[in-house]
Design an enzyme around this catalytic site. Structure first.
Site: not given
Length: 266
Positions: A96, A217, A246
Site C-alpha cells: 500500500s 480491492d 487489500h
C-alpha cells in the site's frame, strides 16, 4: 542517551541467508502484519522489519505533524534504516503506502534496491480526467468526516471492506492495528496518502518492479496495475492474485508468499 530511529521504529533483522529482504507495512497495520509470511522467507533471507512512524506500535510522541506531510519523509526514514544497518543491496516488498515509499527511495538510491515488489500499490487514489484512481473527492471527504466523527465506528466498517475476503481473523487483526493508532494521527496520515499524487515520478523508477494486485480491492481498481506497468521507467511485471482484498498478507498469506517467491528468485 536518546533513542535512535532504529529503536523508535522497532527495527528488527531476523532470519539467515546472505541477501536482505525488506518488508514494509501499509497504512493501518504494523510489522506484525507480516507474521504469517515470515516463515516462508526467514530461512533464506535476512529480513528487515520496521514500523512506519504512524503505526500504533510506535510512541505517538515521535510523530511530527510538520515533518510527515508528504511521503518523502517516510522515504527518508527507510533510507536511514538501511544505511544504519549497513545494507548495500536489498529486495524490497512494500504494501500500500509503503509501495510508494519504496518507489521514492529507489528513485533517490537506485543502487540500494535489486527489485521492488509493490502490493496493493496506487500512485493516486483520486480519480482524474483520464485516470481512474477509485475515489472521487466527495467520497474521500466523507471518509475523513466519518473518521473524525466516530473513529471506532469507522474502523468497524472499514476493516471488513479492506480485507474483502471472508477471513474473520484477518478482519480482527486489521481492526486491532487500526485501533492501536491514535485517531488524529490516523486521520492525518489518511489525508496525506489520499492527497498524494506520484504519477509524475513513476518514469524515474529504473529498478525492476513487480506489481502485485488482487482480483478485487476496495482501495485500488484493477486498472491501476497496468497503468503503473505502462508508466514505470524500468522493467515491470504485473502479478494478479486470485483472491479479494487489500491485505493479502493477512487474508491469503500462503498464496501471497508463493507469488513473492517467483520475483524474489529472479
Amino acid at each position: 542517551m536518546g533513542q535512535t530511529l532504529l529503536d523508535v521504529l522497532n527495527v528488527r533483522v531476523i532470519g539467515s541467508g546472505d541477501k536482505y529482504l525488506v518488508l514494509a507495512h501499509g497504512f493501518g497495520t504494523d510489522q506484525s502484519a507480516w507474521q504469517r509470511i515470515l516463515p516462508y522467507f526467514t530461512p533464506f533471507y535476512k529480513v528487515v522489519l520496521y514500523d512506519l512512524v504512524c503505526a500504533g506500535s510506535v510512541n505517538p510522541d515521535h510523530f511530527d505533524f510538520r515533518r510527515y506531510t508528504t511521503l518523502d519523509a517516510y522515504a527518508d526514514d527507510l533510507l536511514y534504516i538501511l544505511d544504519a544497518l549497513n545494507v548495500t543491496r536489498c529486495a524490497y516488498v512494500g504494501h500500500s503506502v509503503s509501495a510508494m515509499i519504496g518507489i521514492l527511495a529507489a528513485i533517490r538510491r537506485r543502487d540500494l534496491f535489486t527489485k521492488l515488489i509493490l502490493i496493493g500499490a496506487s500512485p493516486r487514489f483520486l480519480n482524474d480526467k483520464d485516470y481512474h484512481g477509485g475515489f472521487d473527492e466527495g467520497e474521500i471527504e466523507k471518509v475523513f468526516s466519518a473518521m473524525e466523527a466516530n473513529y471506532a465506528a469507522w474502523v468497524n466498517g472499514f476493516a471488513p471492506l479492506a480485507v474483502g475476503a471472508d477471513v474473520p481473523a484477518a478482519v480482527r487483526e486489521f481492526s486491532r492495528t487500526l485501533f492501536n493508532m491514535r485517531p488524529d494521527i490516523s486521520l492525518f496520515v489518511c489525508r496525506t496518502v489520499f492527497n498524494s499524487d506520484l504519477r509524475g515520478v513513476l518514469g524515474l523508477v529504473k529498478v525492476p518492479c513487480y506489481i502485485v494486485q488482487t482480483a478485487k480491492d476496495v482501495s485500488v481498481p484493477t486498472s491501476v496495475a497496468p497503468y503503473m506497468k505502462r508508466q514505470l521507467g524500468g522493467k515491470s511485471t504485473v502479478i494478479m492474485l486470485n483472491t479479494e482484498g487489500h491485505l493479502p498478507h493477512l487474508s491469503a498469506p500462503a498464496m501471497l508468499a508463493q507469488a513473492l517467491r517467483r520475483p524474489l528468485s529472479q
